[in-house]
Design an enzyme around this catalytic site. Structure first.
Site, PDB file in Angstrom:
ATOM      1  CE  LYS A 163       9.301 -41.092  43.573  1.00  0.00           C
ATOM      2  NZ  LYS A 163      10.604 -40.706  44.121  1.00  0.00           N
TER       3      LYS A 163
HETATM    4  C1  PLP Z   1      11.211 -39.384  44.034  1.00  0.00           C
HETATM    5  C2  PLP Z   1      12.258 -39.125  45.056  1.00  0.00           C
HETATM    6  C3  PLP Z   1      12.467 -37.846  45.586  1.00  0.00           C
HETATM    7  C4  PLP Z   1      11.696 -36.641  45.098  1.00  0.00           C
HETATM    8  O1  PLP Z   1      10.329 -36.695  45.457  1.00  0.00           O
HETATM    9  P1  PLP Z   1       9.259 -35.765  44.718  1.00  0.00           P
HETATM   10  O2  PLP Z   1       7.944 -36.178  45.245  1.00  0.00           O
HETATM   11  O3  PLP Z   1       9.416 -36.051  43.253  1.00  0.00           O
HETATM   12  O4  PLP Z   1       9.614 -34.359  45.031  1.00  0.00           O
HETATM   13  C5  PLP Z   1      13.388 -37.697  46.593  1.00  0.00           C
HETATM   14  N1  PLP Z   1      14.122 -38.740  47.038  1.00  0.00           N
HETATM   15  C6  PLP Z   1      13.964 -39.989  46.546  1.00  0.00           C
HETATM   16  C7  PLP Z   1      14.808 -41.091  47.070  1.00  0.00           C
HETATM   17  C8  PLP Z   1      13.021 -40.226  45.538  1.00  0.00           C
HETATM   18  O5  PLP Z   1      12.867 -41.461  45.053  1.00  0.00           O
END
Ligand code: PLP
Length: 495
Positions: A113
């Site tokens: 993120k």
């Molecule tokens: C948010 C997240 C996901 C999922 O990603 P999306 O974009 O919501 O599909 C997968 N793995 C981790 C560690 C995350 O923080």
């Protein structure tokens, strides 16, 4: 470049307007009306750039109301070496058999993120300026664990903004919770919701479209925006790392320019994999996009069982909490594009989803999905088995989310015989999920204390990421828990 609402193409806005608003009036998601092409010459030029340069270039193709100077400056700050532990912002680590791990977790909160949420505050504050907005921007975030901390870290003490994070009280890892409740900053709030991520996300989306609430906030000098991947400013920076990973594979001689590679993504809200789809539409040589889910496998059924999306099923709390999602918001954008930007159809399907919890795609669109996507899922036991197998055979430590993708991709290869090289999105540091990662290796660690980090480090010989080590000794600041129906009452904290 113009942006339209996925539910009403009559709503046309600039990139800055789309980013400032976060979500379109009426609940649609802003989508670019076309995908800019990535030419062979551009790809050649990108080979010689660092991550910051590549990111600024890709963003510039979508955010045409931002100058090159602006975007270059933002990239330099967002991806500063001291934030990502060096110039290798998103390194690619190659495992056996043409499996390449795109490590997206070297930022300040140790999850992918950060790749978008270190950039978003720059894009958002510039967008507010460009649109003449003077009110305080109140950013509401629903998190399945990682978005919350990354958004807090990105927006802490950013002038003109306040940020409120809602997380499911029993739905995040102890490390994720500790990261959020110890967040510093004058403009931040963190609230636990009695419910799951879908409850939190739906409640936040309702606030965004509630005319009374919007009026009340406006009277208090506030507007809402979003730092979830419903905001285009979250999604656009994610396209860059797929292009960058491809460039890295070329410069290291793993592939030749033009060779197709598959991409596999551990998926929750469908933002990360949608960014890979967009990179493919721009001309990046991507073959199949493999959507990996945990036991909450609503997307696996959608892709493999004839385009029926049905969230009427049990919700499981798993060892990969950031993927515990049954309503994948960004699928709406995919529906918009594969239907040839059919806003009426998207609106109807989304209304069906809200009303009945399910919808079925028209038959011709199912075939279109199958051309680009494959999908699979696995449970916690298979995830643990994968962590153990990859660590024992290759000395590479996976977190629980990335392990889902590695397992699903191995299944995909066995099922299809497709031997193309693959980029697997590695979405978090294993140290965010010490309990299940250590358990996969046969050890129990005490997850109530930060000593879990040392325990996993001595078990695996891997270094503890500095931002997590720094949590030791920090005092929690936030302990509020509210029922999901009382979420409105928490908005007063922003005033
Ligand atoms: C948010 C997240 C996901 C999922 O990603 P999306 O974009 O919501 O599909 C997968 N793995 C981790 C560690 C995350 O923080």
């Amino acid at each position: 470049m113009e942006y339209v609402s996925s539910r009403d193409k009559g709503l046309r806005v600039s990139a800055a307007q789309a980013i400032a608003a976060g979500i379109a009036p009426g609940g649609g998601l802003f989508c670019p009306t076309e995908f800019p092409a990535l030419s062979a010459d551009e790809m050649q030029a990108l080979l010689g750039m660092d991550y910051k340069g590549r990111a600024a270039h890709i963003l510039g193709k979508f955010l045409t109301d931002f100058s090159t100077e602006e975007l270059t400056g933002f990239a330099a700050k967002a991806y500063a070496d001291e934030k990502f532990g060096g110039p290798d912002t998103a390194p690619v680590k190659s495992l056996a058999d043409g499996v390449h791990m795109l490590e997206l977790w070297h930022g300040p909160t140790c999850a992918f993120k950060d790749m978008a949420l270190q950039m978003l505050p720059h894009l958002l504050t510039a967008s507010l300026r460009k649109t003449g907005e003077t009110r305080t921007c109140c950013i509401l975030v629903a998190t399945s664990g990682d978005t919350g901390k990354a958004a807090l870290e990105g927006f802490a003490d950013v002038p003109g903004t306040k940020i409120m994070v809602y997380y499911p009280v029993d739905g995040v890892s102890p490390m994720q919770k500790l990261q959020m409740v110890t967040q510093q900053g004058q403009n931040v709030e963190v609230v636990a919701i009695e419910g799951n991520f879908d409850d939190a996300q739906s409640a936040v989306k309702r606030i965004f479209t509630d005319a009374d609430v919007i009026r009340r906030m406006n009277d208090a000098g506030c507007i809402f925006s979003s730092a979830n991947s419903i905001n285009w400013g979250r999604l656009a920076p994610q396209i860059a790392y797929y292009v960058s990973a491809y460039c890295d594979l070329v410069t290291t001689g793993k592939i030749a320019m033009g060779d197709p590679v598959n991409v596999c993504v551990p998926t929750g809200n469908f933002g990360n994999i949608l960014a890979a789809y967009i990179a493919k539409q721009m001309g990046l040589p991507v073959g199949k996009l493999v959507c990996a889910s945990n036991q909450n496998n609503v997307l696996t059924d959608f892709f493999r069982q004839g385009g029926v999306y049905d969230r009427n099923r049990p919700f499981y709390t798993t060892d990969s909490p950031s993927m515990d999602i049954l309503i994948s918001s960004n699928l709406e954008r995919l529906l918009f594009y594969i239907s040839g930007q059919n806003d009426v159809m998207v609106r109807e399907l989304m209304e069906e989803l809200a009303r009945d919890g399910r919808y079925t795609l028209p038959a011709d669109l199912r075939d279109k999905l199958a051309a680009d996507f494959d999908a699979g899922c696995c449970d916690d036991a298979q995830t643990a088995e994968t962590i153990r197998r990859i660590f024992e055979t290759q000395g590479y430590l996976l977190d629980t989310h990335t392990a889902v993708a590695v397992k699903v991709y191995a299944d995909y290869r066995a099922r299809t015989g497709d031997s193309a090289p693959v980029i697997i999105a590695s979405t978090a540091s294993p140290f965010k999920f010490c309990g299940p990662v250590a358990a996969a290796l046969g050890k129990t660690v005490d997850t109530t204390s930060v000593s879990q980090l040392d325990a996993l480090a001595s078990l695996t010989g891997q270094p503890i990421p500095a931002p997590l080590a720094a949590l030791a000794g920090k005092t929690p600041r936030f302990d509020r828990v509210v029922r999901k129906d009382d979420i409105l009452s928490t908005l007063d904290l922003l005033l």
